[in-house]
Structures are given as structure tokens and as C-alpha cells.
Design an enzyme around this catalytic site. Structure first.
Site, PDB file in Angstrom:
ATOM      1  N   ARG A  89      96.303  51.897  38.922  1.00  0.00           N
ATOM      2  CA  ARG A  89      95.473  52.463  39.987  1.00  0.00           C
ATOM      3  C   ARG A  89      94.570  53.569  39.413  1.00  0.00           C
ATOM      4  NH1 ARG A  89      99.710  56.530  43.128  1.00  0.00           N
ATOM      5  NH2 ARG A  89      99.177  58.324  41.837  1.00  0.00           N
ATOM      6  N   ILE A 124      91.910  56.134  37.933  1.00  0.00           N
ATOM      7  CA  ILE A 124      90.959  56.095  36.811  1.00  0.00           C
ATOM      8  C   ILE A 124      91.326  54.967  35.848  1.00  0.00           C
ATOM      9  CG2 ILE A 124      90.165  57.390  34.791  1.00  0.00           C
ATOM     10  CD1 ILE A 124      90.490  59.967  36.508  1.00  0.00           C
ATOM     11  N   ASN A 147      95.782  56.890  29.213  1.00  0.00           N
ATOM     12  CA  ASN A 147      95.280  57.420  30.494  1.00  0.00           C
ATOM     13  C   ASN A 147      96.386  57.933  31.403  1.00  0.00           C
ATOM     14  OD1 ASN A 147      93.409  57.403  33.059  1.00  0.00           O
ATOM     15  ND2 ASN A 147      95.127  56.040  33.535  1.00  0.00           N
ATOM     16  N   ALA A 148      97.606  57.382  31.292  1.00  0.00           N
ATOM     17  CA  ALA A 148      98.680  57.768  32.216  1.00  0.00           C
ATOM     18  C   ALA A 148      98.841  59.290  32.203  1.00  0.00           C
ATOM     19  CB  ALA A 148      99.991  57.103  31.805  1.00  0.00           C
ATOM     20  N   TYR A 180     100.462  71.408  33.036  1.00  0.00           N
ATOM     21  CA  TYR A 180      99.401  70.396  32.922  1.00  0.00           C
ATOM     22  C   TYR A 180      98.306  70.858  31.943  1.00  0.00           C
ATOM     23  CZ  TYR A 180      95.894  67.041  34.651  1.00  0.00           C
ATOM     24  OH  TYR A 180      94.947  66.032  34.770  1.00  0.00           O
ATOM     25  N   THR A 224      89.904  60.548  43.466  1.00  0.00           N
ATOM     26  CA  THR A 224      91.020  59.597  43.368  1.00  0.00           C
ATOM     27  C   THR A 224      92.071  60.001  44.407  1.00  0.00           C
ATOM     28  OG1 THR A 224      92.247  60.961  41.808  1.00  0.00           O
ATOM     29  CG2 THR A 224      90.780  59.318  40.846  1.00  0.00           C
TER      30      THR A 224
HETATM   31  P1  NAI Z   1      96.807  58.557  39.268  1.00  0.00           P
HETATM   32  O1  NAI Z   1      98.014  59.354  39.635  1.00  0.00           O
HETATM   33  O2  NAI Z   1      95.999  57.937  40.351  1.00  0.00           O
HETATM   34  O3  NAI Z   1      97.197  57.407  38.224  1.00  0.00           O
HETATM   35  C1  NAI Z   1      98.024  57.659  37.129  1.00  0.00           C
HETATM   36  C2  NAI Z   1      98.729  56.371  36.744  1.00  0.00           C
HETATM   37  O4  NAI Z   1      99.570  56.661  35.634  1.00  0.00           O
HETATM   38  C3  NAI Z   1      99.608  55.811  37.866  1.00  0.00           C
HETATM   39  O5  NAI Z   1      99.359  54.439  38.049  1.00  0.00           O
HETATM   40  C4  NAI Z   1     101.010  56.076  37.364  1.00  0.00           C
HETATM   41  O6  NAI Z   1     101.975  55.127  37.807  1.00  0.00           O
HETATM   42  C5  NAI Z   1     100.817  56.010  35.857  1.00  0.00           C
HETATM   43  N1  NAI Z   1     101.896  56.693  35.154  1.00  0.00           N
HETATM   44  C6  NAI Z   1     102.407  57.925  35.421  1.00  0.00           C
HETATM   45  N2  NAI Z   1     103.463  58.171  34.618  1.00  0.00           N
HETATM   46  C7  NAI Z   1     103.623  57.080  33.831  1.00  0.00           C
HETATM   47  C8  NAI Z   1     104.562  56.726  32.835  1.00  0.00           C
HETATM   48  N3  NAI Z   1     105.542  57.561  32.486  1.00  0.00           N
HETATM   49  N4  NAI Z   1     104.443  55.523  32.226  1.00  0.00           N
HETATM   50  C9  NAI Z   1     103.447  54.670  32.578  1.00  0.00           C
HETATM   51  N5  NAI Z   1     102.540  54.949  33.534  1.00  0.00           N
HETATM   52  C10 NAI Z   1     102.621  56.144  34.158  1.00  0.00           C
HETATM   53  O7  NAI Z   1      95.907  59.557  38.382  1.00  0.00           O
HETATM   54  P2  NAI Z   1      94.342  59.537  38.049  1.00  0.00           P
HETATM   55  O8  NAI Z   1      93.663  60.516  38.924  1.00  0.00           O
HETATM   56  O9  NAI Z   1      93.823  58.162  37.996  1.00  0.00           O
HETATM   57  O10 NAI Z   1      94.365  60.183  36.583  1.00  0.00           O
HETATM   58  C11 NAI Z   1      94.345  59.412  35.391  1.00  0.00           C
HETATM   59  C12 NAI Z   1      94.277  60.359  34.213  1.00  0.00           C
HETATM   60  O11 NAI Z   1      93.161  61.227  34.324  1.00  0.00           O
HETATM   61  C13 NAI Z   1      95.509  61.274  34.107  1.00  0.00           C
HETATM   62  O12 NAI Z   1      95.822  61.469  32.740  1.00  0.00           O
HETATM   63  C14 NAI Z   1      95.020  62.567  34.728  1.00  0.00           C
HETATM   64  O13 NAI Z   1      95.731  63.673  34.260  1.00  0.00           O
HETATM   65  C15 NAI Z   1      93.582  62.578  34.250  1.00  0.00           C
HETATM   66  N6  NAI Z   1      92.678  63.410  35.049  1.00  0.00           N
HETATM   67  C16 NAI Z   1      92.404  63.119  36.368  1.00  0.00           C
HETATM   68  C17 NAI Z   1      91.528  63.926  37.089  1.00  0.00           C
HETATM   69  C18 NAI Z   1      91.148  63.642  38.513  1.00  0.00           C
HETATM   70  O14 NAI Z   1      90.328  64.391  39.064  1.00  0.00           O
HETATM   71  N7  NAI Z   1      91.660  62.604  39.151  1.00  0.00           N
HETATM   72  C19 NAI Z   1      90.929  65.115  36.469  1.00  0.00           C
HETATM   73  C20 NAI Z   1      91.278  65.316  35.104  1.00  0.00           C
HETATM   74  C21 NAI Z   1      92.120  64.483  34.430  1.00  0.00           C
END
Ligand code: NAI
Length: 438
Positions: free
Chosen positions: A208, A210, A278-279, A343, A379
Site C-alpha cells: 500500500r 508509497i 521502502n517499508a 523515527y 497517504t
Molecule cells: P504506509 O504505512 O502506508 O506503508 C508502509 C508499508 O510498509 C505497509 O504496507 C506495511 O505493512 C509495510 N511494512 C511495515 N513494517 C514492515 C515489515 N516489518 N516488513 C515488511 N513490510 C513492512 O507508509 P507510507 O506512507 O507509504 O511510507 C512508506 C515509506 O515512506 C516509509 O519508509 C515512511 O517512513 C516513508 N515516508 C513517508 C512519508 C509520508 O508522508 N507518508 C514521509 C516521509 C517518509
């Protein structure tokens, strides 16, 4: 949660009202689509100082028609300032751009080209560094969805993928960045519209948000994508893989498992060309209230597993030569954020990992290592942020709006591109030039 303010300012009464109140004026950004893949208008190529770059053939291949200062509107201006060596030639930057800035269209691009800083010449180093302050200041004032970036390069051909990216709608949310591009021969794809054809990409956390957008964009570019996510998200991962086609598959796996690297290598036996870390997770608390468990769970997913799996995949020879690693940092790691010591530490760690590993990974394995550092991206994660903090996050950047997952995905795709072999060790923010941090 939709950005209602952005919709409001897109209407005439909304624009009138918000202008009268002195509120931010976000412009609807032009993003890439198959029907509309290029910016509209001409490209103006200017020079400040004496340049040795052979830029014209590379710019011609961007597909933008070459314009003159009389062209209006301009899709983009490229100012070659690699020959700026003193304060007098720096004035040519002002002289070149001052008359044309007004002609740059909404969602247009200004790209400055700078030279690597010469440590033996403090005049050259001073004025080349001056270009960074210039770029960031112009980015903050230019408005109308226009972006300003600086590329430090030694060789025009090695920077082709970078220039194509920055001079296209794919870089809609990248502004105020300084990107270093090395020299040397780079792989040129047979088909620039499917540069990853025949390559395998593995994206962690791709069920899901990003990660899903990254998987879709890499599949669009021709890659066979392996969608990795936790076993609880297996169904979403499989659905996405089915939608992507092209041999895509799902790999249900918790990346914090001690043997995650070995299991990835076993799950993708033919090897990986593009590895996207990315996770990521957040578990916010101020330090006074943060338990050791909250600390370690975030550090484990966001940093320790990135280090562990990268090491294991190199040790197993699972990353193919010409490969790409793109890790996900965050502006919270670069600027710091209250409630996010865990974080912020993990994401700054990602930037440190990238900078240290990049030269060695390229020399020893032919693999580049870079990071994207997203700002406020729309997101599920940011939809859960309380209203006022969310509104501040959205507006506190030069484009006055949040980015979309696809903006991070397009930036990742540029770093993953076979022709981006001279882009290494970079941490590129995808943040609309957030006011947080440098
Ligand atoms: P999200 O929470 O929507 O998606 C993260 C995904 O990573 C989920 O599908 C989750 O199941 C998976 N995940 C979590 N732990 C895991 C594990 N141990 N093993 C395998 N998969 C795992 O987050 P989003 O917003 O899509 O973020 C993606 C990346 O971008 C992350 O690294 C986040 O820190 C980073 N980010 C996001 C920002 C935002 O504004 N949404 C801003 C800056 C960085």
C-alpha cells in the site's frame, strides 16, 4: 483525506478570497501521464561563464523544442553555470535569468548546472556554493508550481537521465534540491519509455501507500516487480502483483526477521536489479514518554533491517551488477521532528548508510545506492495526523501542498534507471521544498 484547500483555490471565488486573506496559493501540479508525458512549451538553454559542457545533444533528446528568450511561455530554462569561477561571472547568473523568469510557464522548470566545488580554489568554491543559496531562494519565491533545482555535474552525457527527469512532469514535487552527478560512461536503454525491461525490482512495504506507487511506476517502466510486505498484508500484495502483471509476484515476509535477506535471495533466485527499501513505521512519543520497545521497533524496521538485508543480499551475490538500491529516508530525519526521536534517528541513519556505502557498492559490485527523503506525502499515514498539524505539513513548502505517492515513485524510478549509474550516494528530498531543514 483530500486536500480541500487545494480544490478551493482552484476555483475563481476561492482564489479571490484566499488571495484577499493573504493565504497560500497552491497551483495544481502537472504530473506525468501516458497521454501527456512532456511539459508544454520550449526549452531555453543559457550559459553563465565559459562552459566546457557538450549539453546541446542531451537537451535535444529531452524532446522539448529549443526556444529563445522571446519564447513564451517557456516550459523550462537550463542555465549552465559550470563555468562560474568568480563573483563577476556569478553576476551572469542574475543577468541570464532576471529577464526570463517571468516567461516560465506554470509547472515549468528552472535547472541550474553547477561544477563540483574545487577545494584548491576558494573563489570557485565560494561562487559555486553561492548557486545553492540562489537555487533555494528562487525556489521559494517563484510560485505557480514551478520548480528550481541545481545539478552539479562533470559530464553532460552522464547526467542525461537526471536532466530528462528534472525537465519533465515526473519531477513535479522535487524543488530546491542540489543533486550531484559523477562522470563516466553510463548504460543507455534501448527504449527510454521502458528502461527497466528485463530487470527485476523488489520493493519492501509495497502492499500500500508509497511502496505500492513505487511498484506500479517500476512496472510501468518495464520491471518485473516483487511486492514484499508483512504476511498480514499478503492479500493486498497479491492483488497488486496481479494488477501489475509482467511476471510480478508477492513475497510475504516481515523484513525484521533475522534471515530476511536470505529468504529474499531464495525468493528471487535469478537475482535483483533494483532493491527499494521502502517499508517503514512510525511510533511517535516525546523522548520522556518513549518506551524502549517503541524505540527499538521503529529502529528495527526502518534502519536495522535495511542494514541487515542489504549486507545479506551483497554477501549472497543477489544484487546484479548495474543494480540500484534506493532507500527511504524522510525530511524528519534531516530536519528533526518533535515526537519522532526514534523515527528521526532511523531515517538519518538511512542517509548515513547511503552516503557511506555508495562508493564501495559501486566500486565492488557496480551497484548505486541512493535515498529518497519524502516530505509531506498524502497517504493513509498522513491522513491520520491531527487536522492542524496536517494542514501545516501540507502548506509549509514552496509548492504549498502535499506530494502524492507517485511523486516519490517517479523520483525512485529515476534513481533506479539504468542510465543513472553516475548518480550515487545522493539523498534527494521529495518535499516540494519543505521549509523544514536544509
Ligand atoms: P504506509 O504505512 O502506508 O506503508 C508502509 C508499508 O510498509 C505497509 O504496507 C506495511 O505493512 C509495510 N511494512 C511495515 N513494517 C514492515 C515489515 N516489518 N516488513 C515488511 N513490510 C513492512 O507508509 P507510507 O506512507 O507509504 O511510507 C512508506 C515509506 O515512506 C516509509 O519508509 C515512511 O517512513 C516513508 N515516508 C513517508 C512519508 C509520508 O508522508 N507518508 C514521509 C516521509 C517518509
Amino acid at each position: 483525506m483530500a486536500d480541500r484547500y487545494l480544490s478551493l483555490t482552484a476555483t475563481a471565488p476561492g482564489r479571490f478570497l484566499t488571495r484577499r486573506l493573504g493565504l497560500p496559493q497552491p497551483a495544481a501540479l502537472r504530473r506525468w501521464s501516458a497521454e501527456h508525458p512532456s511539459l508544454d512549451g520550449d526549452l531555453l538553454h543559457l550559459t553563465a561563464g565559459a562552459s566546457a559542457l557538450d549539453l546541446a545533444p542531451v537537451l535535444a533528446r529531452t524532446g522539448l523544442p529549443s526556444g529563445s528568450s522571446a519564447s513564451s511561455p517557456l516550459a523550462a530554462v537550463v542555465l549552465d553555470a559550470t563555468g562560474v569561477r568568480d563573483v563577476d561571472t556569478l553576476a551572469e547568473v542574475h543577468a541570464a535569468l532576471h529577464p526570463v523568469v517571468r516567461s516560465v510557464a506554470a509547472s515549468g522548470r528552472i535547472v541550474l548546472l553547477g561544477a563540483p566545488l574545487d577545494p584548491g580554489d576558494h573563489h570557485q568554491a565560494a561562487v559555486q556554493q553561492a548557486l545553492e543559496g540562489f537555487t533555494r531562494s528562487l525556489g521559494k519565491e517563484i510560485g505557480r508550481g514551478r520548480t528550481v533545482n541545481l545539478v552539479r555535474l562533470a559530464d553532460a552525457a552522464a547526467a542525461e537521465s537526471t536532466l530528462r527527469f528534472l525537465l519533465s512532469p515526473r519531477s513535479a514535487y522535487v524543488s530546491g534540491q542540489v543533486i550531484g552527478v559523477g562522470a563516466g560512461a553510463v548504460a543507455v536503454p534501448d527504449d527510454w519509455s521502458r528502461p527497466l525491461a528485463g530487470r527485476t525490482a523488489l520493493v519492501t512495504g509495497a502492499a500500500r501507500g508509497i511502496g505500492a506507487a513505487v511498484a506500479e511506476t517500476l512496472a510501468r517502466d518495464g520491471a518485473r516487480v516483487v511486492v514484499l510486505d508483512v504476511p498480514a498484508a499478503e492479500r493486498d500484495a497479491r492483488d497488486l502483483a496481479a494488477r501489475l502483471g509482467g511476471g510480478a509476484g508477492a513475497l510475504p515476509l516481515d523484513i525484521t526477521a533475522a534471515d530476511a535477506g536470505e529468504r529474499i535471495a531464495a525468493g528471487v533466485p535469478d537475482g535483483i536489479d533494483v532493491l527499494i527499501h521502502n517499508a517503514g513505521v512510525t511510533r511517535d512519543r516525546r523522548l520522556v514518554n518513549m518506551s524502549a520497545e517503541r524505540w527499538s521497533s521503529v529502529l528495527d524496521v526502518n534502519l536495522a533491517s535495511v542494514l541487515r538485508t542489504t549486507d545479506a543480499l551483497f554477501a549472497k551475490g543477489a544484487l546484479r551488477p548495474g543494480g540500484r538500491i534506493v532507500a527511504t529516508a524522510s525530511i524528519a530525519g534531516l530536519a528533526g521532528n518533535a515526537g519522532q526521536t526514534n523515527y528521526g534517528a532511523s531515517k538519518a541513519g538511512v542517509a548515513g548508510l547511503v552516503r557511506a556505502l555508495a562508493p564501495r557498492a559501486l566500486a565492488e559490485h557496480g551497484v548505486t545506492v541512493n535515498a529518497v527523503a519524502p516530505g509531506f506525502i498524502e497517504t493513509k499515514m498522513t491522513a491520520a495526523v491531527p487536522l492542524f498539524i496536517r494542514e501545516a505539513g501540507r502548506r509549509m513548502n514552496s509548492l504549498a501542498q502535499g506530494g502524492l505517492p507517485v511523486d516519490v515513485a517517479e523520483t525512485t524510478a529515476w534513481l533506479a534507471h539504468p542510465a543513472s549509474g553516475a548518480v550515487n550516494g545522493q539523498v534527494v528530498r521529495v518535499c516540494g521544498q519543505s521549509l523544514l531543514g536544509a
